[in-house]
Design a protein around this motif. Structure first.
Motif, PDB file in Angstrom:
ATOM      1  N   ASP A  49       0.962  -1.302   0.247  1.00  0.00           N
ATOM      2  CA  ASP A  49      -0.051  -0.067  -0.089  1.00  0.00           C
ATOM      3  C   ASP A  49       0.733   0.761   0.201  1.00  0.00           C
ATOM      4  OD1 ASP A  49      -2.592  -1.424   0.027  1.00  0.00           O
ATOM      5  OD2 ASP A  49      -2.549  -1.417   2.256  1.00  0.00           O
ATOM      6  N   ASP A  50       2.086   1.070   0.007  1.00  0.00           N
ATOM      7  CA  ASP A  50       3.303   2.538  -0.017  1.00  0.00           C
ATOM      8  C   ASP A  50       3.576   2.640  -1.703  1.00  0.00           C
ATOM      9  OD1 ASP A  50       4.835   0.080  -0.572  1.00  0.00           O
ATOM     10  OD2 ASP A  50       6.086   0.524   1.446  1.00  0.00           O
ATOM     11  N   LEU A  51       3.248   2.237  -1.888  1.00  0.00           N
ATOM     12  CA  LEU A  51       3.312   2.287  -3.827  1.00  0.00           C
ATOM     13  C   LEU A  51       2.784   2.850  -4.236  1.00  0.00           C
ATOM     14  CD1 LEU A  51       5.887  -0.231  -4.528  1.00  0.00           C
ATOM     15  CD2 LEU A  51       6.284   1.853  -3.992  1.00  0.00           C
ATOM     16  N   LEU A  52       2.602   4.049  -4.671  1.00  0.00           N
ATOM     17  CA  LEU A  52       1.570   5.775  -5.696  1.00  0.00           C
ATOM     18  C   LEU A  52       2.391   5.774  -6.907  1.00  0.00           C
ATOM     19  CD1 LEU A  52      -0.571   6.794  -5.743  1.00  0.00           C
ATOM     20  CD2 LEU A  52       0.511   8.915  -5.423  1.00  0.00           C
ATOM     21  N   PRO A  53       2.111   4.616  -8.004  1.00  0.00           N
ATOM     22  CA  PRO A  53       2.029   5.169  -9.694  1.00  0.00           C
ATOM     23  C   PRO A  53       0.811   6.368 -10.281  1.00  0.00           C
ATOM     24  CG  PRO A  53       0.139   3.956  -9.721  1.00  0.00           C
ATOM     25  CD  PRO A  53       0.255   3.866  -8.272  1.00  0.00           C
ATOM     26  N   LEU A  54       2.035   7.295 -10.562  1.00  0.00           N
ATOM     27  CA  LEU A  54       1.893   8.587 -11.169  1.00  0.00           C
ATOM     28  C   LEU A  54       2.161   8.799 -12.914  1.00  0.00           C
ATOM     29  CD1 LEU A  54       2.957  10.549  -8.677  1.00  0.00           C
ATOM     30  CD2 LEU A  54       0.626  10.328  -8.897  1.00  0.00           C
ATOM     31  N   LEU A  55       1.270   9.296 -13.614  1.00  0.00           N
ATOM     32  CA  LEU A  55       1.911   9.430 -15.109  1.00  0.00           C
ATOM     33  C   LEU A  55       2.278  10.939 -15.700  1.00  0.00           C
ATOM     34  CD1 LEU A  55      -1.525   7.315 -16.788  1.00  0.00           C
ATOM     35  CD2 LEU A  55       0.224   6.715 -15.849  1.00  0.00           C
ATOM     36  N   VAL A  56       3.390  10.474 -15.974  1.00  0.00           N
ATOM     37  CA  VAL A  56       4.236  11.776 -17.174  1.00  0.00           C
ATOM     38  C   VAL A  56       4.200  11.859 -18.033  1.00  0.00           C
ATOM     39  CG1 VAL A  56       6.605  12.855 -16.829  1.00  0.00           C
ATOM     40  CG2 VAL A  56       5.801  10.394 -15.373  1.00  0.00           C
ATOM     41  N   PRO A  57       3.254  13.077 -18.183  1.00  0.00           N
ATOM     42  CA  PRO A  57       2.311  13.491 -19.238  1.00  0.00           C
ATOM     43  C   PRO A  57       3.325  13.670 -20.684  1.00  0.00           C
ATOM     44  CG  PRO A  57       2.214  15.369 -18.486  1.00  0.00           C
ATOM     45  CD  PRO A  57       3.485  14.170 -17.465  1.00  0.00           C
ATOM     46  N   GLY A  58       2.968  12.830 -21.881  1.00  0.00           N
ATOM     47  CA  GLY A  58       4.219  13.509 -23.114  1.00  0.00           C
ATOM     48  C   GLY A  58       3.434  14.231 -23.928  1.00  0.00           C
ATOM     49  N   LYS A  59       3.390  14.064 -25.608  1.00  0.00           N
ATOM     50  CA  LYS A  59       2.819  14.475 -26.132  1.00  0.00           C
ATOM     51  C   LYS A  59       1.350  13.908 -26.290  1.00  0.00           C
ATOM     52  CE  LYS A  59       7.404  15.966 -28.785  1.00  0.00           C
ATOM     53  NZ  LYS A  59       8.220  15.827 -30.563  1.00  0.00           N
ATOM     54  N   GLY A  60       0.548  15.104 -26.890  1.00  0.00           N
ATOM     55  CA  GLY A  60      -0.549  14.644 -27.125  1.00  0.00           C
ATOM     56  C   GLY A  60      -1.492  14.223 -25.729  1.00  0.00           C
TER      57      GLY A  60
ATOM     58  N   CYS B  95       5.427   7.553 -12.862  1.00  0.00           N
ATOM     59  CA  CYS B  95       6.181   7.630 -11.936  1.00  0.00           C
ATOM     60  C   CYS B  95       5.904   7.284 -10.581  1.00  0.00           C
ATOM     61  CB  CYS B  95       6.572   9.521 -11.399  1.00  0.00           C
ATOM     62  SG  CYS B  95       7.230   9.800 -10.239  1.00  0.00           S
ATOM     63  N   ILE B  96       6.856   6.357  -9.700  1.00  0.00           N
ATOM     64  CA  ILE B  96       6.213   5.488  -8.965  1.00  0.00           C
ATOM     65  C   ILE B  96       6.985   6.429  -7.259  1.00  0.00           C
ATOM     66  CG2 ILE B  96       6.834   2.881  -7.765  1.00  0.00           C
ATOM     67  CD1 ILE B  96       7.055   1.725 -10.106  1.00  0.00           C
ATOM     68  N   VAL B  97       6.185   6.214  -6.695  1.00  0.00           N
ATOM     69  CA  VAL B  97       6.186   7.255  -5.189  1.00  0.00           C
ATOM     70  C   VAL B  97       6.774   6.641  -4.064  1.00  0.00           C
ATOM     71  CG1 VAL B  97       6.116   9.393  -3.935  1.00  0.00           C
ATOM     72  CG2 VAL B  97       5.499   9.601  -6.330  1.00  0.00           C
ATOM     73  N   LEU B  98       7.484   5.940  -3.602  1.00  0.00           N
ATOM     74  CA  LEU B  98       7.293   5.000  -2.653  1.00  0.00           C
ATOM     75  C   LEU B  98       6.569   5.951  -1.355  1.00  0.00           C
ATOM     76  CD1 LEU B  98       7.745   3.213  -0.786  1.00  0.00           C
ATOM     77  CD2 LEU B  98       9.958   3.434  -0.760  1.00  0.00           C
ATOM     78  N   ALA B  99       5.538   6.641  -0.750  1.00  0.00           N
ATOM     79  CA  ALA B  99       4.642   6.648   0.396  1.00  0.00           C
ATOM     80  C   ALA B  99       5.750   6.315   2.115  1.00  0.00           C
ATOM     81  CB  ALA B  99       3.146   6.438   0.778  1.00  0.00           C
ATOM     82  N   ASN B 100       5.846   7.071   2.890  1.00  0.00           N
ATOM     83  CA  ASN B 100       5.620   6.519   4.960  1.00  0.00           C
ATOM     84  C   ASN B 100       4.650   5.506   4.784  1.00  0.00           C
ATOM     85  OD1 ASN B 100       7.954   8.368   4.011  1.00  0.00           O
ATOM     86  ND2 ASN B 100       6.816  10.192   5.477  1.00  0.00           N
ATOM     87  N   SER B 101       3.030   5.777   4.334  1.00  0.00           N
ATOM     88  CA  SER B 101       2.847   4.409   5.001  1.00  0.00           C
ATOM     89  C   SER B 101       1.474   4.429   3.942  1.00  0.00           C
ATOM     90  CB  SER B 101       2.163   5.103   6.287  1.00  0.00           C
ATOM     91  OG  SER B 101       1.553   6.290   6.423  1.00  0.00           O
ATOM     92  N   LYS B 102       0.797   3.784   4.148  1.00  0.00           N
ATOM     93  CA  LYS B 102      -0.873   3.859   2.969  1.00  0.00           C
ATOM     94  C   LYS B 102      -1.305   5.588   3.943  1.00  0.00           C
ATOM     95  CE  LYS B 102      -5.062   1.185   2.443  1.00  0.00           C
ATOM     96  NZ  LYS B 102      -5.808   2.603   2.390  1.00  0.00           N
ATOM     97  N   GLU B 103      -1.285   5.537   4.829  1.00  0.00           N
ATOM     98  CA  GLU B 103      -2.096   7.571   5.450  1.00  0.00           C
ATOM     99  C   GLU B 103      -1.240   8.181   4.528  1.00  0.00           C
ATOM    100  OE1 GLU B 103      -0.872   4.884   7.175  1.00  0.00           O
ATOM    101  OE2 GLU B 103      -3.300   4.311   7.946  1.00  0.00           O
ATOM    102  N   ASP B 104      -0.012   8.231   4.061  1.00  0.00           N
ATOM    103  CA  ASP B 104       0.668   8.783   4.020  1.00  0.00           C
ATOM    104  C   ASP B 104       0.418   9.543   2.772  1.00  0.00           C
ATOM    105  OD1 ASP B 104       2.533  11.238   3.772  1.00  0.00           O
ATOM    106  OD2 ASP B 104       3.819   9.609   2.810  1.00  0.00           O
TER     107      ASP B 104
END
Length: 625
Positions: free
Chosen positions: A267-278, A285-294
């Motif tokens: 539960d501590d990994l959050l995927p984000l999309l980095v926009p490109g063209k179009g 981008c995979i972010v490592l959070a401190n906890s599920k609450e974070d």
């Protein structure tokens, strides 16, 4: 007798009152411009959320005329090509939206809005401003109704399509990683499995390194240097003070595979999309959070930031997004025409093929109900081009009272009423449901859904279709008020006849020219220069074309050919619409299509028709502006 007469007069007066009250000054539509758009947006968001249906109507700077408009003998493909051309040429100046709720089968509560629009270049990026066509008759009609063109130009709400928004964010450098929902994908291949395992291993080693770095309490400069080098080698970065890993992707498929893989991750990994063209992503981008609450906190922060950022670009399109996100059925009176305008102005460039357009549009508005099809169900062949006339027709022929509650949303200074058609559509929909004995209520059990009878009338993007389930087939009609259909193969285009000739005169000339015309056939003028000949017996059209192209032609038919008569099959007409050869006269467009085809044959060209965009210098190509 006197009692019966008085009862009839009472019914007529009741029906007349139902029609006239729709234009009564006590029923006003809230007029929305740039100055009150923000406050109105909060109101309509609530109304859309609480509604059962959303009716929409648009006022444009013009519409296709002559043979350029959609005609009964158009297939779904040629009808789309014509609607696409109209959407790319003309502009929206008003967009009326009316969320309404069904109280019971004869009662509804409506909340009508009318938005003034103008494609102003707010961000100084050259978007969405472009040249567009205007028809004098349309502007004169709007002026007679009191439309304020100054308010439209100076205070009209601007907007960007989704495609333009993506470009604008990249140009301004404001694009940032965003969230994305996971969608179910197709069956996994061997290559997919290899890719997923490689990414899984990479994430595992990166996360282990982050944990080692995070738990290290040493202040040794050597260890700090080693950790820094390790982060550089592994591609470790920071996102809002949290460790992150950027994974470059080559396709949307790879994005989906990574998102699906992370669904089963801690539960501590959050995927984000980095926009490109179009509208594509260039990395995850995979972010490592401190906890599920974070992680939950970060998600809420990003969603809030993304919403605020989008408001700077979307403008009126935010209303379209609200309707789309609600998944509420949309009520329209010209499904194809309205949908092409919505896609062109608020989604992105219209696709080349009708199937792509239908798929794209259904993702925005899953269910669109066209009132012209419901009108046909009551037995009239009248097409719903004028909504007040349609309501008047129903009021004069059916006793089906509808009570409409409309909270007064107009301000004191609003003396003019604009955008009434969306409100009228709400009324028309309820009245048709009452006449046809169809329940307009939305079922709440499980997923919200329409009555079974209404489901058959959703998403029919063919304005001339009578047979709803087969609206994308190749059978066409010749006349608007006739249900008789014929295959495209049995239709021939004829031109080169004398100016001013009528369909009856041309039919008589053909009838006397050859034995082929001794069988049943019909003639219809498309414009002053061209007509279609419909053979009701299969195979006769092919025989006629062979005779016209043979050297053994004789008699009266030979004389007609000598005077300049020419013919071609329906496929030429389809090719002409696909190529965009929109001359004023249909005959000229067909001639140019045949000339271009002959030229291709002579030079041995193997070009695909989809590669040819414009042949007419007078046609406005939005991409070049």
């Amino acid at each position: 007798m006197a009692a019966s007469l008085s009862h009839m007069l009472f019914l007529k007066q009741s029906r007349r009152s139902l029609c006239t009250t729709l234009s009564s000054s006590k029923w006003r539509v809230k007029q929305v411009t740039k100055s009150n758009f923000k406050e109105s947006l909060d109101e309509i968001k609530t109304h859309i959320s609480n509604s059962d249906f959303v009716a929409i109507s648009m006022d444009k700077t013009g519409s296709s005329s002559s043979w350029h408009r959609v005609l009964p003998f158009d297939t779904a493909e040629t009808a789309y090509f014509k609607a696409r051309r109209s959407a790319e040429r003309f502009q929206l100046l008003q967009f009326a939206v009316c969320p309404f709720s069904v109280v019971d089968s004869n009662n509804l509560v409506a909340h009508p809005y009318n938005f003034l629009l103008f494609p102003r270049d707010e961000l100084k990026l050259g978007m969405p401003s472009y040249s567009f066509s205007c028809q004098a008759s349309f502007l004169a009609s709007m002026a007679r109704q009191g439309f304020d063109f100054n308010a439209c130009i100076y205070d009209g709400i601007s907007y960007l399509s989704k495609e333009q928004e993506s470009v604008a964010k990249i140009r301004l450098g404001t694009a940032f990683p965003s969230l994305r929902e996971v969608k179910s994908s197709s069956t996994s291949t061997v290559a997919d499995s290899v890719f997923v395992e490689r990414i899984r291993s990479r994430i595992k080693h990166w996360k282990k390194t982050c944990e080692i770095t995070g738990t290290s309490t040493s202040t040794s400069k050597d260890e700090e240097l080693i950790n820094s080098l390790r982060n550089i080698v592994l591609g470790n970065e920071q996102f809002r003070s949290r460790p992150c890993l950027t994974i470059d992707v080559c396709s949307e498929r790879q994005v989906q595979l990574i998102l699906e893989m992370l669904e089963d991750s801690p539960d501590d990994l959050l995927p984000l999309l980095v926009p490109g063209k179009g509208r594509t992503a260039q990395a995850v981008c995979i972010v490592l959070a401190n906890s599920k609450e974070d992680k939950d906190l970060l998600e809420r922060e990003l969603q809030s930031l993304e919403d605020e950022e989008n408001k700077k670009f979307s403008g009126f399109r935010e209303v379209i997004d609200l309707i789309s996100a609600s998944q509420k059925p949309v009520i329209s009176h010209n499904c194809l025409n309205d949908s092409t305008f919505i896609h062109s102005k608020f989604i992105g460039p219209l696709p080349r093929e009708v199937d792509e357009f239908v798929n794209s549009m259904c993702m925005v508005f899953p269910k669109v109900l066209d009132m012209s099809y419901l009108m046909k169900e009551i037995g009239t062949k009248r097409k719903v081009t004028n909504i007040p006339t349609a309501i008047s027709y129903l009021n004069n022929h059916f006793l089906a009272p509808v009570d409409m509650e409309i909270p007064d949303q107009a301000t004191v200074n609003e003396g003019k009423i604009h955008g009434l058609n969306a409100l009228r559509l709400s009324y028309l929909f309820m009245k048709l449901c009452s006449i046809l004995k169809i329940s307009p209520n939305i079922s709440e059990s499980g997923n919200r859904h329409l009555a079974h009878e209404l489901e058959d009338f959703t998403n029919v993007f063919h304005p001339c279709s009578d047979d709803i389930p087969e609206s994308l087939n190749e059978d066409i009609r010749v006349w608007t008020n006739s249900t008789r259909k014929v295959s495209c193969e049995n239709v021939v285009f004829v031109w080169g006849f004398k100016f001013g000739i009528t369909a009856g005169m041309l039919k008589s000339l053909l009838q006397a020219s050859h034995d082929i015309f001794s069988r049943e056939f019909d003639v219809k003028l498309v414009d002053k220069s061209c007509a279609i000949v419909v053979f009701w017996q299969p195979g006769l059209s092919r025989n006629f074309l062979e005779v016209m192209n043979s050297e053994e032609i004789s008699g009266d038919l030979k004389e007609l050919v000598s005077d300049g008569m020419r013919v071609t099959c329906y496929e030429t007409y389809k090719t002409m619409c696909r190529l965009g050869l929109w001359e004023i006269n249909l005959a000229e467009s067909l001639e140019r299509t045949l000339e271009s085809s002959q030229c291709d044959i002579m030079i041995g060209s193997e070009r695909k028709s989809s590669d040819i965009h414009w042949y007419n210098d007078n046609v406005i190509n939005i991409d070049d502006l």
